[in-house]
Structure formats: structure tokens, C-alpha cells
Write an enzyme that holds these catalytic residues in place. Structure first.
Site, PDB file in Angstrom:
ATOM      1  CD  GLU A 431      -2.929  -1.178   2.301  1.00  0.00           C
ATOM      2  OE1 GLU A 431      -2.879  -0.268   3.147  1.00  0.00           O
ATOM      3  OE2 GLU A 431      -3.757  -2.112   2.364  1.00  0.00           O
ATOM      4  CD  GLU A 507      -3.395  -6.004   4.168  1.00  0.00           C
ATOM      5  OE1 GLU A 507      -2.203  -5.912   3.821  1.00  0.00           O
ATOM      6  OE2 GLU A 507      -3.989  -5.144   4.839  1.00  0.00           O
TER       7      GLU A 507
END
Length: 830
Positions: A431, A507
Site C-alpha cells: 500500500e 491482503e
């Protein structure tokens, strides 16, 4: 301190006298005992004559912050978490666990080095901004606290056999992490002595270019340091998992321009590495130069093939499979960040029983002990590197070092683990804000190319949360494997737009729950928050940016091009107390875990087990059935089971049979039933009226035959403490742990699921009390003190074996209930 140094000196001379052949080649010493530690910046602490007698005596690995105390003021942050779509800063308490990890710490010890040898100091990890001193001279700096690194200290060690002073300065800055990073020398430190001509650290590269059931080819590249223009002979034997020599080569070549020494082997009828059969081979290489043996180096490896096929997915050894993985942070709950093999093994056993076959090391380089255990136990690894690149998430995060250090860190990571069969993917980031910036593709390509240069056998991925941005700007298209964090509604679009034609859930879920806590009414919703700072155990609550597990199950089942998932997270961890991630003290640990901070499975564990574990059946009932004031109220009962059908009874009254719905049946309920998708994976009786007594579920197989049953009963008055452990025998190595589960039960042994009393511990015999935890993300009891409140009737006590054999006994006492005790055998180390 004087006794410690005397012991080391005696040990050194014994080694020289009795083990001259060892010093003649290679030796490795683990620097565990004899360290001194202090917190705070101390002038002159690097000098050999510095008086550290008032410092604390510690054993490495060591985490200085885990001993607390917890406090709201520790690393108090006023920030906007951009990856959670926050645009305005707000106060964050407990974001890094509420523990005192910020500051400077010093460590000192001494070591001996044999004369005439090349000496290398290797650190498996040091948190963080490590400055290393030998005999008063700074010999190196390494900022990233999660990576392994090493230095040649030969010019700095004493040549006369005198002890060498090793000093390490570490510093954790405020706002340098988004979770609890730990503090100190939390991983192992090694002293490696070799001949001048030797195989350096991580000096082999082993691949298996061809793998089949009939035979496998093995290619071994060996780097030999300081051997340019010399004729070098290497004799390598390939040793099977059974200890037999199955291939060998004896080659002599001239080393020029630092070239690697190449050897190729054929292994007939190889035993292939997989999670179901983690077979491990060894390549044992003897290196000769100038007609003498100068080094012996062992490379452990597995024979297996990896394929990622467009439209088809992931294949291991030619067999299609999907990752049933979890993400894990590096902390070990009440033990903190200090590495312990026994604790790691306990975690992996729990995950394997759940059916988990893969781990993503979110969001950092792992400890080598984890990778080695995954090799041995059969768990695939996505090894991840960074949570930040060149753009900050945290004010004092890794972005400060990225431009200078990123390549060095990636190189160390890949070289360290490229021979480990459990490692199946490299992840270059998580991220990262750079993903939606104009320069994002350039940075990603730079990192991916380093991985390809150092290891051409594994693909590269990255955990991306800005899915539309990375689809538009080409960032996702350049990666070997596109990994998406959440955004399940965009999977199909991503598949259709990307050239790879596969999608990885790098994720997933981020479902939140607290063990033994149930909220009413039972509805699916995000960002649910309550006065007690807990989340419901019905597994229907999640964050605004995430989802519940059933969505990821369905994506894996319905689309061949999805290659599996890594759930956030396998275990709760210190810090990031979502959804209580604002000013919600005393919340200070996560609620994402399938297993809580005390290593106790939550209800969700059995949901995943019912889908993932194909070897052992699952039948599990929730919630508990001890309520005061719910008489006559609607209290839904969920059953997580691998059986296709079950019938529910409350005090003998049937609430009917239910079976898991097919894809078509569940989709027909869309718009009519908010839990339509859940009915594919859960059995749910939503109309049950609570009355004290007994809840019983009977499971049926495909033929309609009753094959299993489970019962939950209303608990009576708390009566006694019950202790149990899977670790009935420990080795007397001073490290091995026993995890003891403590339950407050009634006279019939039923768990009292709302009990919260304080329990005191006394340990005697062949070991010590190490820590305890209860899994409550709001509890401020210190882990290392021999007392802890139970949370919903349970907690975990961790005992550590001593170094002498005998019996280790735990006694647990609490007001109002009978005490409990348990004994564990501690046996001599062979």
C-alpha cells in the site's frame, strides 16, 4: 561480568586446543548471553574500557519495550491515515501498542576471535538505525530494523587473542511505525570465523531448472571470496531427506573476475517439497584451494516447481492450488518482538491445523527462524520488504532511507532467502503511496528488476490498495503477479484489464472480532463501535475498506483466475487497534486476528478451518450459552462445519436441519436476505430464542447419516481453575516454551464465558514464568508479571524451560475458585 568473560576465555582456549580442525575451516558463535543493556544515549558507551557494570544483564534476543508499562502517551500520534482514506489528522492512541519503544538503547558484550581468521559479524535484525562498534571503532550502520546484515570486522578485532568489545547503539524515533515494531537486539547475533578463502554469507544460489517425478536437475552456484586467479576445487554431495548421498560432483576450476563456481546435478525420483510433504535436501560443499580444505558450506533446499499461468492460476509441482494464506506481523504477542523458535512453531502448528498453507510477512523481512520453520513444516511464504518507499506514511518512516538503502535491503532479503523452498514470491511493498504517483511505475520496475537479477525463479508482487489507480497508470500491469488488498468488487475488472490474467488477494478480509464477545442484533456491518471497545464474534463486522471472509471464499471458488488469498491477519498483533484506531485508549492491539494475542483461536478460526482443512472435519457452535438477562430474546446460533448439513437442538427442541447453499441457491436470495452469501459457508439459525440449558448440533454427511455432534451448555457458578497444554515435555535448553491454557470452569467443567477475575501464578522447578496474555485488546495488565485477568473465562500462561532437567510446575490461584496446577517434564538436551 568478570565470570562471564572468564567463561568465554576458557571456552575459546578449549576450542583452540580440542577443535583445531574447526578453526581451520569455519565456525559460528551465537552471541546470546553476557550482554549488558541500558536505555538512553550514553557518551563513550562504545569504548572498550567503559564501565557498564550498572547496566542490566540481558540475553539476546531482547525486546526492551515489551515490559511496558502501557501508557496513552507513548508515541501519541496526530495523523491522517491516508491508506484508510483519512483526509484530516486525528489523535491516535495505542497505534504502536502503547509501549515505550521510542528512544535510544545501548548493548555491550565481548567475544573472542581466533587468530588468522576472517571474522564476520552478522545481525538477523536490530530495531533500529543500528550503529555497530568493535573495540571502540564504528564498523557499520544499517537503518532498516527488520533486515539481516553483516560486516567484515577482521581489521578491527584483536590479533592477540584478547577479548573484543562489541557495542551496538539502536534508536527508534517517534512516529516511525504504524504498529508495534519492538525495540533492541530482538533477533540473533552471530560471529562467523572463516579462512581468508571462503564462501561468504549467503554465498550460494541453488535452483532446480527441471522438476519431474522421474528426475530433477539441481544447479548450484557458489561464490568463493578472495580466490581470484586461483584453481579452486569444490566437492559437493547432495544429501536426501533420509540422509543418503543421491548425487555428487568433484570439480576444479580457476576463479576469475569474481565469477561463481557452477555445478549441476541430477536427482532421480526426487522427493518434492510441498506443504503436504516438506522434503528437504542438503548440498554439502567442501572447498579446496592451494591443495588444502579451506571451507565447508551447507545449502539446505527443496526440490519443487512454481508456475503462475494466465487464466489458470498457481501450480506447485504441476498441481493446481490456491493460496490459503494469512498475513502476520512479526511480534509474538506477550513475548514482544524478541524471536523465539518455540513460539513461532506454536503459531505455525495452530495455522496448519486451520488449513493455512501460506504466510505473507506483512510488511517486513522475516526472521530467518520463521523461514526455516516454514521450510520444515510446509508453509509457503510471500516475503515482503517495505511498507514505505520514497513517499512517507510515517513522519520518521523508511522513506528517509529509501533512495540510498532500498537496493541494499532488497539484495540482502533475496540473497538470504532465495534457497529456501518455502519462499514462493517476493513482495516489494505494501500500500505504498507511490503506487498512484507518476513515478510509481519507475520505482516498482526498479525494485522488481533487483529481485529478478538476484533470483529469476520467483515472481514479484506488491500489495496494492488503490486498485483503479494502478489499473489506469500501468503500475499493476508491470508486476509479475498483481496483488490486491481488499476491493473484492474490482477483481473481475482487474482480471479483464490486466495482461497477467490472474489476481492475487495479497491482503483480504480484515474482519474484526473479539474472542467470546457477541453483539446484538446480529447484522453485517462495517465500522461498528461499542462502549467496551470490542467487536462481535459473529464474524460479520469489518472495516470501511474491507469485508467479511465469505466474499474471499466465493472469489476463490468461483473464478479459476483468482490464485488465493492472504487474510489480514492470522494472529492479533500489538498496535493498530482497528476499528478503535482513533482516541480510543486503552485499545492498543488489533482485532483483525483469526487467533487472539494470547494464541487462543477466535470463532473465526473454525470458519476458516471448515473451508480450508480438508484432512480433519470441523464442527463448531457459537455463541456461548451463558447469558443473564437474555431469556426469551432472539439469540442466533451459527455453526461452522465441514459437513454439508446439520440439525440444531435447544434443550431437546429441534430448530430444523440446514445445509450449505449452492452458488445458484445463494444468489437467488440476493436482495432478499442480507446474509445470502454467508449461507454458502455457514449454517445459521437466526430465530433461536435463548433459554438456559443445552445447545446441541448434529452433523450429517452427504448420504444423510449422522456422523458428529457438538454441545454447548449454560455454565453454573465458577468453581475451579482448569489448566491444559499441548507441551507436556520440554528440552532443558533455556529457550523452549510451554503454552498453558487457563480456563475458569463450573463444577462440571463448563467454561464460564463471562468471567474476568484476576489470577496469580507461581512457577517452581525446572523453568520460569515467561509471560501471560488474555487476548483482550483493552487490557493493560503487564505481560511479564505473574498475574493476569482472564478475558471471557480464559487466558494463556507461557512457561520457559531452564537449562537443567526436572519438573516444571505452574500453580494458578484466584479468589472465589479452587486453584489449579500442572506439571511439565523438562528433559536433558541430547
Amino acid at each position: 561480568m568478570k565470570h562471564t568473560n572468564l567463561f568465554k576465555l576458557i571456552f575459546f582456549f578449549v576450542c583452540v586446543i580440542t577443535s583445531g580442525s574447526v578453526w581451520a575451516q569455519r565456525s559460528e558463535q551465537l552471541l546470546e548471553k553476557g550482554w549488558r543493556f541500558t536505555k538512553g544515549d550514553v557518551k563513550g558507551a562504545e569504548t572498550p574500557g567503559f564501565d557498564d557494570s550498572e547496566w542490566e544483564a540481558v540475553t539476546i534476543p531482547h525486546d526492551w519495550a515489551i515490559f511496558g508499562p502501557f501508557d496513552r502517551s507513548h508515541d501519541l500520534q496526530n495523523v491522517a491515515v491516508t491508506q484508510n482514506f483519512e483526509t484530516e489528522a486525528s489523535v491516535k492512541t495505542g497505534r504502536t501498542g502503547g509501549l515505550p519503544y521510542v528512544g535510544v538503547g545501548w548493548y555491550r558484550t565481548t567475544f573472542h576471535a581466533p587468530a588468522g581468521k576472517q571474522i564476520t559479524l552478522m545481525f538477523d535484525g536490530a530495531m533500529s538505525e543500528a550503529r555497530i562498534y568493535v573495540n571502540g571503532k564504528e564498523i557499520g550502520f544499517w537503518p532498516w530494523g527488520y533486515n539481516s546484515f553483516y560486516f567484515d570486522v577482521t581489521p578491527y578485532v584483536n590479533k592477540d587473542g584478547q577479548a573484543n568489545t562489541l557495542a551496538v547503539r539502536l534508536e527508534n524515533r517517534p512516529q516511525s511505525s504504524r504498529w508495534y515494531p519492538g525495540a533492541g537486539l530482538y533477533r540473533n547475533v552471530h560471529v562467523i570465523a572463516t579462512d581468508d578463502i571462503h564462501v561468504p554469507v549467503w554465498g550460494t544460489k541453488l535452483t532446480t531448472p527441471h522438476v519431474s517425478v522421474d528426475y530433477a536437475s539441481v544447479k548450484l552456484l557458489t561464490t568463493v571470496a578472495n580466490a581470484d586467479n586461483k584453481d579452486v576445487r569444490i566437492v559437493t554431495e547432495i544429501v536426501s531427506p533420509e540422509g543418503k548421498i543421491v548425487a555428487a560432483k568433484d570439480n576444479t576450476r580457476k576463479i576469475t573476475n569474481g565469477m561463481s563456481f557452477e555445478q549441476n546435478f541430477l536427482v532421480n525420483s526426487p522427493m518434492l517439497w510441498s506443504p503436504e510433504s516438506p522434503s528437504l535436501y542438503k548440498a554439502v560443499s567442501k572447498v579446496y584451494a592451494d591443495n588444502r580444505l579451506v571451507d565447508e558450506y551447507t545449502t539446505r533446499f527443496g526440490i519443487r516447481s512454481l508456475e503462475f499461468v494466465a487464466d489458470k492460476g498457481f501450480f506447485l509441482n504441476g498441481k493446481h492450488r490456491k493460496f490459503q494464506g494469512v498475513c502476520n506481523h512479526h511480534d509474538l504477542g506477550p513475548l514482544g518482538a524478541a524471536i523465539n523458535v518455540s513460539a513461532l512453531r506454536h503459531q505455525l502448528i495452530l495455522l496448519k491445523d486451520m488449513g493455512c498453507d501460506a504466510i505473507r510477512t506483512g510488511h517486513t523481512m522475516p526472521a530467518p527462524e520463521l523461514v526455516e520453520l516454514c521450510d520444515e513444516m510446509g508453509i509457503m511464504l510471500m516475503v515482503e520488504s517495505f511498507d514505505e518507499w520514497d513517499i512517507a506514511k510515517c513522519e520518521n518512516g523508511y522513506h528517509r532511507f529509501f533512495n540510498e538503502w532500498a537496493e541494499k535491503d532488497i539484495v540482502n532479503m533475496v540473497r538470504h532467502y532465495r534457497n529456501n523452498p518455502s519462499v514462493v514470491m517476493w513482495s516489494i511493498g505494501n500500500e505504498v503511496p507511490t503506487q498512484w504517483k507518476p513515478e510509481g511505475c519507475k520505482v516498482a520496475a526498479f525494485l522488481q528488476e533487483i529481485c529478478h537479477r538476484e533470483d529469476s525463479t520467483r515472481p514479484v508482487t506488491c500489495g496494492m490498495d488503490q486498485v483503479l489507480s494502478v489499473l489506469d497508470n500501468g503500475f499493476a500491469a508491470l508486476l509479475d503477479v498483481p496483488g490486491f488488498n481488499y476491493r473484492t468488487h474490482l477483481y473481475t475488472e482487474a482480471y479483464n484489464r490486466l495482461p497477467q490474467n490472474i489476481v492475487l488477494g495479497s491482503e483480504t478480509a480484515s474482519t474484526v472480532s473479539s474472542r467470546g464477545v457477541y453483539k446484538f442484533p446480529v447484522v453485517k456491518r462495517h465500522t461498528a463501535m461499542y462502549d467496551d471497545h470490542q467487536s462481535t464474534g459473529y464474524d460479520l463486522e469489518y472495516c470501511s475498506w474491507s469485508n467479511v471472509p465469505d466474499e474471499d471464499f466465493a472469489l476463490a471458488d468461483d473464478y479459476p483466475w483468482t490464485i488465493g488469498q492472504f487474510v489480514w491477519t492470522g494472529f492479533d498483533y500489538l498496535g493498530e487497534p482497528s476499528p478503535y484506531d482513533t482516541d480510543a485508549w486503552p485499545s492498543h492491539s488489533s482485532l483483525f486476528g483469526i487467533i487472539d494475542l494470547a494464541s487462543l483461536p477466535k470463532d473465526r478460526y473454525y470458519l476458516y478451518r471448515s473451508i480450508w482443512n480438508k484432512q480433519s472435519p470441523t464442527l463448531y457452535i457459537l455463541p456461548h450459552w451463558t447469558w443473564h438477562g437474555r431469556e426469551g430474546k432472539n439469540t442466533p446460533v451459527f455453526v461452522y462445519t465441514s459437513y454439508p448439513e446439520a440439525e440444531l437442538f435447544v434443550n431437546g427442541k429441534s430448530y430444523g436441519r440446514q445445509c450449505k447453499l449452492t452458488v445458484e441457491e445463494s444468489r437467488a436470495l440476493q436482495g432478499k436476505d442480507s446474509l445470502w452469501l454467508q449461507r454458502r459457508y455457514r449454517l445459521m439459525w437466526t430465530d433461536v430464542v435463548y433459554e438456559p440449558g443445552e445447545v446441541r448440533v448434529v452433523a450429517y454427511d452427504e448420504a444423510g447419516k449422522a456422523v458428529a455432534e457438538q454441545t454447548v451448555r449454560t455454565a453454573g457458578k465458577p468453581h475451579h481453575i482448569e489448566l491444559s497444554t499441548p507441551h507436556h515435555t520440554l528440552n532443558a535448553d533455556g529457550k523452549e516454551l510451554a503454552y498453558v491454557t487457563l480456563r475458569i470452569v463450573d463444577k462440571d467443567g463448563n467454561l464460564c464465558p463471562t468471567d474476568g477475575r484476576l489470577v496469580n501464578f507461581r512457577v517452581k522447578g525446572a523453568g520460569t514464568y515467561r509471560a501471560s496474555a488474555n487476548g483482550d485488546p483493552t487490557c493493560l495488565d503487564l505481560f511479564h508479571l505473574p498475574r493476569m485477568h482472564v478475558f471471557n473465562g480464559m487466558l494463556t500462561v507461557i512457561l520457559q524451560a531452564g537449562e537443567e532437567a526436572g519438573t516444571l510446575e505452574l500453580q494458578a490461584t484466584a479468589k472465589g475458585v479452587k486453584s489449579g496446577s500442572i506439571r511439565i517434564n523438562v528433559k536433558p538436551v541430547k
